[in-house]
Design an enzyme around this catalytic site. Structure first.
Site, PDB file in Angstrom:
ATOM      1  N   GLY A  88       0.832  -1.198   0.000  1.00 13.03           N
ATOM      2  CA  GLY A  88       0.000   0.000   0.000  1.00 13.03           C
ATOM      3  C   GLY A  88       0.867   1.248   0.000  1.00 13.03           C
ATOM      4  O   GLY A  88       2.079   1.182   0.267  1.00 13.03           O
ATOM      5  N   GLN A  90       1.296   3.597   2.015  1.00 12.88           N
ATOM      6  CA  GLN A  90       1.965   3.932   3.268  1.00 12.88           C
ATOM      7  C   GLN A  90       2.850   2.790   3.764  1.00 12.88           C
ATOM      8  O   GLN A  90       3.162   2.686   4.950  1.00 12.88           O
ATOM      9  CB  GLN A  90       0.936   4.321   4.339  1.00 12.88           C
ATOM     10  N   SER A  91       3.274   1.943   2.851  1.00  8.89           N
ATOM     11  CA  SER A  91       4.086   0.783   3.223  1.00  8.89           C
ATOM     12  C   SER A  91       5.457   1.176   3.763  1.00  8.89           C
ATOM     13  O   SER A  91       6.226   1.880   3.104  1.00  8.89           O
ATOM     14  CB  SER A  91       4.268  -0.132   2.003  1.00  8.89           C
ATOM     15  N   ASN A  92       5.773   0.675   4.955  1.00  8.67           N
ATOM     16  CA  ASN A  92       7.113   0.835   5.508  1.00  8.67           C
ATOM     17  C   ASN A  92       8.131   0.090   4.653  1.00  8.67           C
ATOM     18  O   ASN A  92       9.249   0.565   4.430  1.00  8.67           O
ATOM     19  CB  ASN A  92       7.175   0.289   6.933  1.00  8.67           C
TER      20      ASN A  92
END
Length: 350
Positions: A88, A90-92
């Site tokens: 996604g 906002q993936s780390n």
């Protein structure tokens, strides 16, 4: 039944594991293992220790770096020129991969499910700042990322490029090996601190972290149990994924251990509205951890896992425990995405 190991025997095993697993070191280790007393004391719980992988000193921290160190070593070995991964916006993991690619002088392609968001913030802002190429699947199904990664990689190979595809969220055998190394590191710290943890609390997303801790715990014959709280999928589905990844990594290490879903229990009930969407319980846990301990958690992973831990304290899950380690896997950039209305806070103006 396997006989218990001595500390010296465990350290020998740890050294053997560390020599065998390839690693392009990017950060300084160990990350701190710190005690936090006020949060669990609210409910007369066990002594709480936090493994501060949020303080990993590379790419804004987070334990995704541990897996990527192993993957980068493998990518350089095969002379890859591009890292491709996805999740996604906002993936780390995607943000960390973009940093790793920049550091190593490789190109990076980030594949995201769905459509471009209205705002460039949080992890997505960092990834785009790093000049990663981005591709949106136009499909809200998270699994759409998997096919897109392979399609792009195939297209690149046909044009003479050398892509290194990394599965969604970094959930692959090489990534799991990085988390096995984390277990070796944490065990040494426990020896130095003279503590014997009864449980390890982990947020469970793609399953790679849990799989590494599961395998590392077995290899070192440790007595702690792993309690995982799902933040993205059905607990049984997560357990199947964890067992599969742990088995792949065990085979790579030449271990005869075999894992099933029964070896990887995952707790449900704390996902909230969905993966990547803040939950009221998670928001409350984030505020409590910050106000009582000065510890910042994120709304996607650690906030929801902390909500699970606090619920476990209240429901007696940890009554028999004296020491519990909470794995802070990082992810703070996601805290700064959006307007933050999910926190329900207002300035105290005087």
């Amino acid at each position: 039944m396997k006989l218990p190991m001595t500390a010296a025997e465990r350290l020998d095993v740890a050294r053997h594991i560390e020599k065998k697993i390839p690693r392009q070191r990017l950060a300084a280790y160990p990350t701190p293992l710190q005690s936090f007393n006020r949060l669990s004391a609210m409910q007369s719980g066990p002594k709480l220790w936090v493994k501060r992988d949020d303080l990993i000193g590379f790419a804004l921290g987070g334990n995704k770096i541990r897996g990527l160190e192993v993957m980068l070593a493998d990518a350089l070995k095969v002379e890859a020129d591009t890292l491709i991964t996805g999740a996604g916006v906002q993936s780390n993991h995607v943000r960390a991969t973009a940093f790793v690619a920049a550091f190593a002088g490789l190109d990076c392609i980030a594949v995201y499910w769905g459509k471009p968001p209205p705002n460039i913030d949080g992890n997505y802002r960092v990834t785009t700042m790093l000049d990663a190429q981005v591709h949106f699947t136009q499909n809200d199904d998270r699994a759409s990322v998997d096919g897109a990664i392979e399609t792009i990689a195939d297209r690149m190979r046909r044009s003479g490029r050398r892509p290194y595809p990394i599965p969604r969220g970094g959930a692959c055998m090489m990534g799991v090996l990085g988390h096995v190394l984390a277990v070796c590191e944490a065990y040494r710290q426990c020896l130095e601190l003279a503590i014997s943890p009864d449980a390890i609390v982990i947020a469970v997303g793609s399953g790679g972290t849990y799989a590494g801790w599961l395998l590392g715990t077995k290899l070192l014959n440790l007595n702690w149990r792993i309690i995982g709280y799902s933040v993205s999928r059905d607990p049984k589905e997560a357990g199947v994924q964890i067992a599969r990844l742990a088995n792949q990594a065990a085979a790579w290490l030449g271990s005869e251990f075999g894992f099933s879903v029964m070896d990887a229990p995952v707790q449900g009930g704390f996902i909230g509205p969905g993966y990547g969407i803040p939950s009221p319980e998670g928001a409350n846990a984030i505020k409590l951890a910050a106000r009582f301990e000065g510890l910042l958690l994120d709304p996607v992973y650690t906030g929801k896992a902390m909500a699970g831990f606090l619920h476990g304290l209240d429901s007696g899950v940890f009554d028999a425990c004296e020491n519990v380690i909470f794995l802070h896997s990082g992810g703070e950039p996601a805290f700064f995405a959006g307007q933050g209305e999910w926190l329900g806070i207002h300035p105290r103006v005087i």
